[in-house]
Design a protein around this motif. Structure first.
Motif, PDB file in Angstrom:
ATOM      1  N   LEU A 177       1.175  -0.812   0.038  1.00 45.67           N
ATOM      2  CA  LEU A 177      -0.289   0.560   0.186  1.00 45.67           C
ATOM      3  C   LEU A 177       0.925   1.507  -0.284  1.00 45.67           C
ATOM      4  CD1 LEU A 177      -3.066   1.121   0.639  1.00 45.67           C
ATOM      5  CD2 LEU A 177      -2.268   1.214   2.691  1.00 45.67           C
ATOM      6  N   ALA A 178       0.880   2.126  -1.293  1.00 45.90           N
ATOM      7  CA  ALA A 178       1.515   2.867  -1.295  1.00 45.90           C
ATOM      8  C   ALA A 178       3.003   2.808  -0.872  1.00 45.90           C
ATOM      9  CB  ALA A 178       0.986   4.252  -0.487  1.00 45.90           C
ATOM     10  N   GLY A 179       3.383   2.023  -2.098  1.00 41.72           N
ATOM     11  CA  GLY A 179       4.804   1.560  -1.990  1.00 41.72           C
ATOM     12  C   GLY A 179       5.097   0.683  -0.528  1.00 41.72           C
ATOM     13  N   LEU A 180       4.330   0.578  -0.143  1.00 37.98           N
ATOM     14  CA  LEU A 180       4.913  -0.236   1.577  1.00 37.98           C
ATOM     15  C   LEU A 180       3.805  -1.027   2.393  1.00 37.98           C
ATOM     16  CD1 LEU A 180       6.120   2.712   4.045  1.00 37.98           C
ATOM     17  CD2 LEU A 180       7.671   1.807   3.225  1.00 37.98           C
ATOM     18  N   SER A 181       4.850  -2.471   2.080  1.00 41.23           N
ATOM     19  CA  SER A 181       3.695  -3.652   3.153  1.00 41.23           C
ATOM     20  C   SER A 181       3.383  -2.593   3.763  1.00 41.23           C
ATOM     21  CB  SER A 181       5.174  -4.746   3.129  1.00 41.23           C
ATOM     22  OG  SER A 181       5.667  -4.569   4.196  1.00 41.23           O
ATOM     23  N   ASN A 182       1.953  -4.478   4.586  1.00 42.86           N
ATOM     24  CA  ASN A 182       1.638  -3.843   5.758  1.00 42.86           C
ATOM     25  C   ASN A 182       2.804  -3.888   6.677  1.00 42.86           C
ATOM     26  OD1 ASN A 182      -0.631  -3.631   4.629  1.00 42.86           O
ATOM     27  ND2 ASN A 182      -0.903  -5.776   4.536  1.00 42.86           N
TER      28      ASN A 182
END
Length: 96
Positions: free
Chosen positions: A63-68
């Motif tokens: 999400l938005a370039g970052l993982s959870n």
């Protein structure tokens, strides 16, 4: 399947030892109550943020370039910084 992967378990282990060493060194510094915990949160979050950059995630897990996991790490770094600021302002300074 068939992808080259990084040994992130080894990275996590090395980061854990490095964090332990840094926290031991930081114990010598005068700090407020809870500062060590804040340092741990910030260091662990930063290490996990970098480590997770080498992990493979399916496109739907980003999400938005970052993982959870990286989003949780960002929260850990922010929480650690908040705890360190509150420890500094608390006035209860202990000498290492």
């Amino acid at each position: 399947g068939g992808r080259a992967v990084h040994p992130t378990q080894l990275y996590a282990s090395a980061a854990g030892f490095a964090i332990f060493g840094l926290l031991l060194l930081a114990e010598r510094l005068p700090s407020g109550r809870g500062a060590t915990f804040g340092r741990f949160l910030a260091l662990y979050g930063a290490a996990r943020l970098v480590e997770d950059a080498f992990r493979y995630y399916e496109p739907g897990q980003v999400l938005a370039g970052l993982s959870n996991n990286q989003w949780v790490s960002v929260v850990l770094v922010a929480a650690g910084a908040l705890v360190m600021v509150r420890a500094r302002r608390s006035g209860e300074v202990r000498r290492g």
